[in-house]
Design a protein around this motif. Structure first.
Motif, PDB file in Angstrom:
ATOM      1  N   ARG A 102       2.558   1.767   8.495  1.00 30.05           N
ATOM      2  CA  ARG A 102       2.470   2.926   9.389  1.00 30.05           C
ATOM      3  C   ARG A 102       2.204   2.506  10.837  1.00 30.05           C
ATOM      4  O   ARG A 102       1.359   3.065  11.519  1.00 30.05           O
TER       5      ARG A 102
ATOM      6  N   GLU B  33       0.820  -1.215   0.000  1.00 33.18           N
ATOM      7  CA  GLU B  33       0.000   0.000   0.000  1.00 33.18           C
ATOM      8  C   GLU B  33       0.851   1.261   0.000  1.00 33.18           C
ATOM      9  O   GLU B  33       0.421   2.315  -0.422  1.00 33.18           O
ATOM     10  N   SER B  34       2.067   1.125   0.526  1.00 33.39           N
ATOM     11  CA  SER B  34       2.975   2.272   0.600  1.00 33.39           C
ATOM     12  C   SER B  34       4.408   1.761   0.602  1.00 33.39           C
ATOM     13  O   SER B  34       4.651   0.572   0.765  1.00 33.39           O
ATOM     14  N   SER B  35       5.348   2.668   0.433  1.00 36.35           N
ATOM     15  CA  SER B  35       6.754   2.261   0.371  1.00 36.35           C
ATOM     16  C   SER B  35       7.328   1.934   1.746  1.00 36.35           C
ATOM     17  O   SER B  35       8.436   1.420   1.832  1.00 36.35           O
TER      18      SER B  35
ATOM     19  N   THR C 226       4.313   1.543  -5.761  1.00 37.61           N
ATOM     20  CA  THR C 226       3.489   0.892  -4.757  1.00 37.61           C
ATOM     21  C   THR C 226       2.281   0.242  -5.417  1.00 37.61           C
ATOM     22  O   THR C 226       1.359  -0.184  -4.742  1.00 37.61           O
TER      23      THR C 226
END
Length: 153
Positions: A77, A12-14, A48
């Motif tokens: 996160r 979903e994200s780096s 991503t």
């Protein structure tokens, strides 16, 4: 014995991190704080949207031939997300000596070929499906949207 695990998922994200969690002490004994971190096969800064292969090695002590249960976990996160929707989506590994490749036990080894460790697992969504088609379609639409002829791989 060194066991090698692999999973494909689209981050979903780096800053996503992927782990192996399981029924053995070496794999956290189902406590995410003791899970074994996996490594991405490519830099996540590139995209991503592109599915990524994650590989993790776990050194298991005797008795390593006992059946083990595991699943993949990702941290995004700071939030820990287990694949699937509970114990019904736990993965099982029963020792089979034909899965040995160069002294490494390859989990989810397919066929009789001793030269690779494929097929590997795909991330199990909360619905219980791997949604490979959804991820592949999203990736191709992302490439088309960028009007790219060549992507990172």
């Amino acid at each position: 014995m060194l066991f090698r695990f692999g999973v494909i998922l689209t981050p979903e994200s780096s800053d996503v991190k992927v782990y192996i969690l399981g029924s053995r002490e070496e794999m956290g004994n189902w406590d995410p704080r003791g899970a074994v971190q996996m490594r991405a096969s490519q830099k996540l800064l590139l995209s991503t949207h592109e599915p990524c292969l994650w590989i993790g090695d776990v050194q298991l002590a005797e008795p390593f031939k006992d059946t083990l249960w595991f699943k993949f976990v990702k941290r995004v996160r700071g939030t820990c997300i287990l694949e699937g929707s509970g114990p019904s989506h736990d993965r099982c590994c029963s020792y089979d000596e034909t899965n040995m490749v160069d002294g490494v036990y390859c989990v989810e080894h397919g066929g009789d070929s001793r030269n690779n460790c494929h097929p590997i697992g795909h991330w199990i969504e909360e619905t219980g499906h791997t949604d490979e088609m959804k991820h592949t379609t999203s990736f191709y639409f992302s490439v088309a949207g960028q009007k790219a002829i060549h992507f990172s791989r």
